[in-house]
Design an enzyme around this catalytic site. Structure first.
Site, PDB file in Angstrom:
ATOM      1  N   GLY A  79       0.932  -1.136  -0.160  1.00  0.00           N
ATOM      2  CA  GLY A  79       0.117   0.037   0.192  1.00  0.00           C
ATOM      3  C   GLY A  79       0.807   1.174   0.097  1.00  0.00           C
ATOM      4  N   GLY A 156      -7.364  -7.152  -7.507  1.00  0.00           N
ATOM      5  CA  GLY A 156      -5.983  -7.043  -7.765  1.00  0.00           C
ATOM      6  C   GLY A 156      -5.349  -8.339  -7.558  1.00  0.00           C
ATOM      7  N   ILE A 158      -4.000  -9.172  -4.866  1.00  0.00           N
ATOM      8  CA  ILE A 158      -4.372  -9.874  -3.573  1.00  0.00           C
ATOM      9  C   ILE A 158      -5.708 -10.646  -3.768  1.00  0.00           C
ATOM     10  CG2 ILE A 158      -5.065  -9.462  -1.259  1.00  0.00           C
ATOM     11  CD1 ILE A 158      -2.516  -7.671  -1.157  1.00  0.00           C
ATOM     12  N   ARG A 181     -14.522  -5.247 -15.775  1.00  0.00           N
ATOM     13  CA  ARG A 181     -14.292  -6.673 -15.916  1.00  0.00           C
ATOM     14  C   ARG A 181     -12.743  -6.714 -16.264  1.00  0.00           C
ATOM     15  NH1 ARG A 181     -17.792 -10.430 -19.953  1.00  0.00           N
ATOM     16  NH2 ARG A 181     -16.483 -12.208 -20.005  1.00  0.00           N
ATOM     17  N   ARG A 238      -7.533  -1.725   3.538  1.00  0.00           N
ATOM     18  CA  ARG A 238      -6.950  -0.684   4.479  1.00  0.00           C
ATOM     19  C   ARG A 238      -8.153  -0.194   5.225  1.00  0.00           C
ATOM     20  NH1 ARG A 238      -2.707  -1.339   3.995  1.00  0.00           N
ATOM     21  NH2 ARG A 238      -0.731  -0.245   3.364  1.00  0.00           N
ATOM     22  N   ASP A 262      -8.024  -7.598   9.582  1.00  0.00           N
ATOM     23  CA  ASP A 262      -6.826  -7.508   9.684  1.00  0.00           C
ATOM     24  C   ASP A 262      -6.444  -5.888   9.894  1.00  0.00           C
ATOM     25  OD1 ASP A 262      -3.912  -8.059   9.970  1.00  0.00           O
ATOM     26  OD2 ASP A 262      -3.699  -7.724   7.694  1.00  0.00           O
ATOM     27  N   HIS A 286      -3.169  -5.847  12.171  1.00  0.00           N
ATOM     28  CA  HIS A 286      -2.415  -5.566  10.718  1.00  0.00           C
ATOM     29  C   HIS A 286      -1.343  -6.487  10.510  1.00  0.00           C
ATOM     30  CE1 HIS A 286      -2.002  -2.208   7.464  1.00  0.00           C
ATOM     31  NE2 HIS A 286      -1.362  -3.511   7.011  1.00  0.00           N
ATOM     32  N   GLY A 288      -0.993  -8.858   7.923  1.00  0.00           N
ATOM     33  CA  GLY A 288      -0.992  -9.396   6.742  1.00  0.00           C
ATOM     34  C   GLY A 288       0.129  -9.926   6.286  1.00  0.00           C
ATOM     35  N   SER A 289       1.035  -9.369   6.381  1.00  0.00           N
ATOM     36  CA  SER A 289       2.609  -9.482   5.755  1.00  0.00           C
ATOM     37  C   SER A 289       3.370 -10.094   6.700  1.00  0.00           C
ATOM     38  CB  SER A 289       2.895  -8.349   4.926  1.00  0.00           C
ATOM     39  OG  SER A 289       3.441  -7.050   5.864  1.00  0.00           O
TER      40      SER A 289
HETATM   41  O1  LIG Z   1      -0.544  -3.371   4.678  1.00  0.00           O
HETATM   42  C1  LIG Z   1       0.495  -3.572   4.164  1.00  0.00           C
HETATM   43  C2  LIG Z   1       1.198  -3.035   3.067  1.00  0.00           C
HETATM   44  O2  LIG Z   1       0.574  -2.188   2.355  1.00  0.00           O
HETATM   45  O3  LIG Z   1       2.215  -3.794   2.884  1.00  0.00           O
END
Ligand SMILES: O=CC(=O)O
Length: 319
Positions: A79, A156, A158, A181, A238, A262, A286, A288-289
């Site tokens: 992000g 996207g 993800i 689409r 987000r 998250d 948060h 996720g990564s």
């Molecule tokens: O939120 C995590 C990122 O944007 O890498």
């Protein structure tokens, strides 16, 4: 000629990234895991590149403080809503991020939150702690992924990775909303629908969209009212895409069934926040990564962006 200088905003950047940078540049590593804005502003002048280990806002103020020597802004994140990209580029700087390397990790968290919220994992734990374990047939029933309609807001990288991972759960139908689409949607057997139809038809709504003017507060009283009261909302995009007050109301009043988050607004979430009092909200901070390998891959990618930028080559991922 003296070596170029790179400011690294945290002393917890994975070693692989630091090692890469060290081979080429002189590093200033700020002496805390999460540096303050003041620390960054104070240290920044005289550096050729800044490596952002967390979401420091890069705006006119910071760029003015940096002065004309700064050439590259590299964020170790996918992000980039914390960066004023048009302003950075207007000044002729290179700016890069680290998508793709975290896609799988974030998608895994989306699957975890989807299942945990659907099967009431957090509420179940509370029941045990409160000595309220019952064994009757209608107790603590959740919702099936099998046969359900899963709606992805933002197909996207993800979003696509989430669809791939949920397929083995025998989901009935994947739908997605967004600007248009996509071939990737066709390839995955997912149907492009309007946002309004996605809200109406989805049993699971999974948010994997970036934050921008269009997506801020996309989920609000009005949108929750359009969702099924059996629906589950998952947010790995987000926090500000979802209006927190509206979400608290929707969960409390059972306008929707549950949520798995998250990301949220604000972050960090204060420990006395109403969201945390809701048994039907599964919340993680948060993460996720946040795996060893993913964070290391993000560090090497962000470091390579710095190297390429300062060597006049295209960044690995340029914004
Ligand atoms: O939120 C995590 C990122 O944007 O890498």
């Amino acid at each position: 000629m003296s070596r170029q200088r790179v400011l690294v905003t945290s002393n917890e950047v994975p070693q692989a990234g630091i090692d890469l940078l060290k081979t080429k540049f002189d590093l200033t590593i700020l002496p805390s895991p999460v540096s303050t804005r003041e620390q960054v502003l104070q240290a920044l002048p005289g550096h050729d590149a800044i490596y952002l280990a967390s979401h420091h806002v890069v705006n006119k103020e910071l760029l003015d403080v940096a002065g004309p020597r700064l050439k590259v802004v590299s964020t170790a994140s996918a992000g980039y809503d914390h960066l004023d990209v048009p302003e950075i580029k207007r000044r002729g700087l290179k700016v890069g991020n680290t998508p793709h390397v975290l896609t799988a990790a974030v998608a895994e968290v989306a699957v975890m939150l989807t299942l945990s919220a659907a099967r009431r994992a957090y509420e179940g734990r509370i029941k045990i702690i409160e000595n309220k374990w019952e064994s009757r047939p209608q107790w603590m029933l959740g919702r099936d992924l099998r046969g359900s309609t899963v709606g992805i807001v933002g197909l996207g990288n993800i979003g696509q990775a989430i669809v791939k991972r949920l397929k083995p759960f025998e989901v009935g139908r994947f739908i997605y909303s967004g600007h248009s689409r996509k071939q990737a949607g066709d390839d995955l057997g997912a149907t492009f629908v309007s946002f309004a139809d996605l809200l109406k038809e989805s049993d699971f709504v999974i948010v994997a969209t970036p934050l921008n003017n269009e997506t801020t507060n996309m989920f609000n009283d009005n949108t929750f009212a359009q969702m099924k009261n059996t629906a589950i909302l998952v947010n790995v995009g987000r926090g500000p895409v979802v209006n927190t007050d509206a979400l608290v109301k929707a969960l409390r009043n059972h306008t929707i069934f549950a949520a798995g988050l998250d990301v949220m607004n604000p972050e960090p979430l204060p420990s006395d926040h109403p969201l945390l009092s809701l048994p039907n909200a599964v919340i993680i901070p948060h993460l996720g990564s946040a795996t060893v390998k993913t964070r290391s891959d993000m560090a090497t990618t962000a470091a390579q962006n710095v190297i390429n930028g300062l060597e006049g080559k295209p960044l690995v991922y340029e914004l």
